[in-house]
Design a protein around this motif. Structure first.
Motif, mmCIF file in Angstrom:
data_model
loop_
_atom_site.group_PDB
_atom_site.id
_atom_site.type_symbol
_atom_site.label_atom_id
_atom_site.label_comp_id
_atom_site.label_asym_id
_atom_site.label_seq_id
_atom_site.Cartn_x
_atom_site.Cartn_y
_atom_site.Cartn_z
ATOM 1 N N LYS A 103 -27.000 9.266 -4.860
ATOM 2 C CA LYS A 103 -26.989 8.008 -3.706
ATOM 3 C C LYS A 103 -26.235 8.234 -2.667
ATOM 4 O O LYS A 103 -24.998 8.466 -2.730
ATOM 5 N N VAL A 104 -27.003 8.241 -1.308
ATOM 6 C CA VAL A 104 -26.035 8.073 -0.281
ATOM 7 C C VAL A 104 -26.397 6.913 0.540
ATOM 8 O O VAL A 104 -27.327 6.418 1.079
ATOM 9 N N ARG A 105 -25.276 6.131 0.918
ATOM 10 C CA ARG A 105 -25.315 4.735 1.355
ATOM 11 C C ARG A 105 -24.707 4.668 2.798
ATOM 12 O O ARG A 105 -23.554 5.333 2.773
ATOM 13 N N LEU A 106 -24.956 3.525 3.430
ATOM 14 C CA LEU A 106 -24.122 3.234 4.627
ATOM 15 C C LEU A 106 -23.473 1.726 4.363
ATOM 16 O O LEU A 106 -24.006 0.778 4.428
ATOM 17 N N LEU A 107 -22.062 1.802 4.276
ATOM 18 C CA LEU A 107 -21.449 0.308 3.601
ATOM 19 C C LEU A 107 -20.488 -0.231 4.542
ATOM 20 O O LEU A 107 -19.493 0.736 4.728
ATOM 21 N N ALA A 108 -20.523 -1.379 4.701
ATOM 22 C CA ALA A 108 -19.220 -1.928 5.580
ATOM 23 C C ALA A 108 -17.869 -1.822 4.842
ATOM 24 O O ALA A 108 -16.679 -1.581 5.551
ATOM 25 N N ASN A 109 -17.988 -1.980 3.507
ATOM 26 C CA ASN A 109 -16.593 -1.910 2.465
ATOM 27 C C ASN A 109 -17.182 -1.478 1.260
ATOM 28 O O ASN A 109 -17.557 -2.124 0.303
ATOM 29 N N PRO A 110 -17.177 -0.202 0.887
ATOM 30 C CA PRO A 110 -17.753 0.592 -0.234
ATOM 31 C C PRO A 110 -17.220 0.097 -1.458
ATOM 32 O O PRO A 110 -17.691 0.055 -2.595
ATOM 33 N N THR A 111 -15.878 -0.304 -1.534
ATOM 34 C CA THR A 111 -15.287 -0.767 -2.583
ATOM 35 C C THR A 111 -15.450 -2.267 -3.105
ATOM 36 O O THR A 111 -15.194 -2.476 -4.270
ATOM 37 N N SER A 112 -16.195 -3.017 -2.177
ATOM 38 C CA SER A 112 -16.434 -4.399 -2.516
ATOM 39 C C SER A 112 -18.098 -4.699 -3.203
ATOM 40 O O SER A 112 -18.234 -5.768 -3.393
ATOM 41 N N VAL A 113 -18.519 -3.350 -3.247
ATOM 42 C CA VAL A 113 -20.004 -3.443 -3.746
ATOM 43 C C VAL A 113 -20.211 -2.207 -4.938
ATOM 44 O O VAL A 113 -19.328 -1.508 -4.848
ATOM 45 N N ARG A 114 -21.260 -2.675 -5.678
ATOM 46 C CA ARG A 114 -21.499 -1.727 -6.726
ATOM 47 C C ARG A 114 -22.045 -0.364 -6.033
ATOM 48 O O ARG A 114 -22.390 -0.311 -5.253
ATOM 49 N N PRO A 115 -21.717 0.782 -6.668
ATOM 50 C CA PRO A 115 -21.146 0.982 -8.063
ATOM 51 C C PRO A 115 -19.631 0.918 -8.038
ATOM 52 O O PRO A 115 -18.797 0.548 -9.225
ATOM 53 N N ILE A 116 -18.843 1.048 -7.079
ATOM 54 C CA ILE A 116 -17.518 1.281 -6.859
ATOM 55 C C ILE A 116 -16.800 0.169 -7.367
ATOM 56 O O ILE A 116 -15.661 0.153 -7.965
ATOM 57 N N SER A 117 -17.169 -1.197 -7.245
ATOM 58 C CA SER A 117 -16.635 -2.454 -7.262
ATOM 59 C C SER A 117 -16.456 -2.756 -8.867
ATOM 60 O O SER A 117 -15.594 -3.210 -9.440
ATOM 61 N N GLU A 118 -17.350 -2.023 -9.844
ATOM 62 C CA GLU A 118 -17.432 -2.045 -10.972
ATOM 63 C C GLU A 118 -16.753 -1.044 -11.968
ATOM 64 O O GLU A 118 -16.893 -1.243 -13.233
ATOM 65 N N LEU A 119 -16.050 -0.403 -11.175
ATOM 66 C CA LEU A 119 -15.366 0.747 -11.651
ATOM 67 C C LEU A 119 -13.710 0.458 -12.182
ATOM 68 O O LEU A 119 -13.286 -0.269 -11.534
ATOM 69 N N GLY A 120 -13.429 1.139 -13.386
ATOM 70 C CA GLY A 120 -12.083 0.937 -13.683
ATOM 71 C C GLY A 120 -11.317 1.752 -13.128
ATOM 72 O O GLY A 120 -11.672 2.436 -12.144
ATOM 73 N N PRO A 121 -10.237 1.752 -13.370
ATOM 74 C CA PRO A 121 -9.074 2.458 -12.738
ATOM 75 C C PRO A 121 -9.204 4.128 -12.707
ATOM 76 O O PRO A 121 -9.732 4.478 -13.744
ATOM 77 N N ASP A 122 -9.034 4.671 -11.578
ATOM 78 C CA ASP A 122 -9.372 6.190 -11.398
ATOM 79 C C ASP A 122 -8.535 6.801 -12.194
ATOM 80 O O ASP A 122 -7.114 6.543 -12.348
ATOM 81 N N ALA A 123 -8.824 7.699 -13.107
ATOM 82 C CA ALA A 123 -8.058 8.468 -14.034
ATOM 83 C C ALA A 123 -7.020 9.515 -13.480
ATOM 84 O O ALA A 123 -6.028 9.598 -14.228
ATOM 85 N N LEU A 124 -6.987 9.799 -12.157
ATOM 86 C CA LEU A 124 -6.349 10.454 -11.557
ATOM 87 C C LEU A 124 -5.392 9.892 -10.534
ATOM 88 O O LEU A 124 -4.188 10.008 -10.501
ATOM 89 N N LEU A 125 -6.145 9.114 -9.827
ATOM 90 C CA LEU A 125 -5.300 8.384 -8.721
ATOM 91 C C LEU A 125 -4.755 7.092 -9.168
ATOM 92 O O LEU A 125 -3.584 6.582 -8.601
ATOM 93 N N GLU A 126 -5.245 6.430 -9.995
ATOM 94 C CA GLU A 126 -4.838 5.254 -10.574
ATOM 95 C C GLU A 126 -4.512 5.076 -12.106
ATOM 96 O O GLU A 126 -5.079 4.143 -12.629
ATOM 97 N N PRO A 127 -3.711 5.921 -12.557
ATOM 98 C CA PRO A 127 -3.497 6.304 -14.191
ATOM 99 C C PRO A 127 -2.779 4.876 -14.459
ATOM 100 O O PRO A 127 -1.999 4.469 -14.014
ATOM 101 N N MET A 128 -3.326 4.471 -15.623
ATOM 102 C CA MET A 128 -2.655 3.333 -16.457
ATOM 103 C C MET A 128 -1.311 3.918 -16.838
ATOM 104 O O MET A 128 -1.035 4.941 -17.148
ATOM 105 N N THR A 129 -0.576 2.957 -17.237
ATOM 106 C CA THR A 129 0.909 3.222 -18.071
ATOM 107 C C THR A 129 0.392 3.510 -19.307
ATOM 108 O O THR A 129 -0.625 3.053 -19.671
ATOM 109 N N VAL A 130 1.389 3.909 -19.992
ATOM 110 C CA VAL A 130 1.098 4.370 -21.510
ATOM 111 C C VAL A 130 0.852 3.091 -22.219
ATOM 112 O O VAL A 130 0.073 2.921 -23.130
#
Length: 371
Positions: A103-130
């Motif tokens: 899907k290619v979209r044009l969005l004012a704020n990609p992080t505020s809408v699906r699917p990105i808004s529903e994602l958990g923390p990024d495994a590489l960029l936002e790793p959880m602590t142990v």
């Protein structure tokens, strides 16, 4: 912008073009399996990669990852290009999708809408602590392999990575997440970090992956797949073909007791849809499920219910990619319905006189049906 409403989502090609021409790319952002270009003013182009979506740059060699959909020798831009742009310095960029699940979209704020808004923390960029990781696992009563593929729990882990991190951590794919020990949680947390960082370090060139990774042999046939001399077995976990090493990845606790009581199903059958890490898109699985079901009100004719017609492949059926966000569908329900129709298909549709002999339909192509 391609005139393809299945991929270009919610905006016409002309409006898309007019909204981005002349703007400056500030940065490239990514979360999970989604990428977007931050421009000097909104809206921003965003890309959900689906199964085979990929970014290509003219003059730059394509990734050495096995399932690259476009070859260097092909026309430029590719006939599968959905988004093509030439920058003012002459650089040319194309987003290509051969299978049209992206899907290619044009969005004012990609992080505020699906699917990105529903994602958990990024495994590489936002790793959880142990500690956070162990605490979150303790709340989950499902098996660990499907949980790792759940993009709302942790984003960016696909099928082959899930198999790899579980193998490296010596955890069985069907072990319940909440039953993992503190040591297992720590081992899994470490393996997620190490596997993903290594894959990024070598630019996804699978030939550079460590020799002790299960990745190298997970595409081989059952009985011929080994890692470090140990047999790789194939099971289904969360609807996905899953590779693991029984000798090293053992069930424990109640999961082991439950498995001992259940008669094991067929093992070692590896589905083509998942050939070595390629993920089955939810939409495609649904299509296959529907194709196996008899149409409403339709009864199989004499002889035709004995053997279901073979499925035909699309020309891209072996071009699977490990980019689908959703777990693959389970065909068990569809298969059950096909089996049920077989018995009915053996009975004649109407009563015949004793002297009449029914004409065998076995081997004949049904009229009015296309394979």
């Amino acid at each position: 912008i391609a005139d393809d409403t299945k991929v270009i989502d919610g905006i016409s090609p002309s409006d898309f073009q007019n909204s981005v021409l002349g703007k400056t790319i500030v940065s490239a952002r990514r979360k999970g399996k989604n990428l977007w270009l931050e421009l000097d003013s909104p809206p921003f182009p965003s890309f959900q990669f689906g199964m085979a979506g990929a970014i290509y740059i003219k003059g730059v060699a394509v990734t050495k990852y096995k399932r690259s959909a476009v070859k260097d020798s092909e026309e430029w831009p590719s006939k599968y290009s959905k988004f093509f742009v030439e920058l003012d310095d002459g650089l040319e960029v194309s987003f290509t999708d051969k299978r049209r699940f992206a899907k290619v979209r044009l969005l004012a704020n990609p992080t505020s809408v699906r699917p990105i808004s529903e994602l958990g923390p990024d495994a590489l960029l936002e790793p959880m602590t142990v500690e956070e990781f162990a605490e979150n696992l303790a709340k989950k009563k499902i098996t660990i392999k499907p949980l790792l593929l759940d993009q709302s729990f942790i984003s960016g882990i696909g099928n082959w990575i899930a198999d790899e991190v579980l193998y490296q951590a010596r955890i069985h794919p069907l072990q319940t997440a909440s039953s993992l020990s503190k040591e297992q949680c720590e081992a899994l947390h470490t393996s997620i970090k190490e596997v993903i960082e290594k894959a990024v370090e070598v630019d996804a060139d699978s030939s550079q992956f460590p020799s002790n990774w299960i990745f190298h042999d997970r595409e081989k046939k059952p009985g011929k797949a080994f890692v470090d001399g140990k047999k790789i077995d194939f099971i289904t976990a969360g609807g996905r073909t899953t590779a693991y090493v029984p000798e090293l990845q053992k069930l424990s606790g109640k999961d082991a007791e439950k498995a001992a009581k259940v008669r094991p199903g067929k093992r070692g059958v590896k589905s083509k849809e998942d050939d070595g890490g390629g993920e089955v898109d939810e939409q495609e699985s649904e299509k296959e499920d529907e194709s196996a079901k008899p149409k409403k009100g339709q009864k199989p004719r004499d002889g035709r219910g004995k053997k279901p017609a073979p499925k035909t492949k699309t020309e891209e059926s072996d071009e699977e990619d490990d980019d689908a966000d959703a777990d693959g569908g389970d065909d068990s329900e569809a298969e059950e319905k096909v089996v049920k129709t077989r018995g009915r298909g053996r009975k004649p549709a109407v009563k015949r006189k004793p002297e009449e002999k029914p004409t065998s339909q076995v081997g004949k192509k049904p009229k009015g049906r296309k394979s």
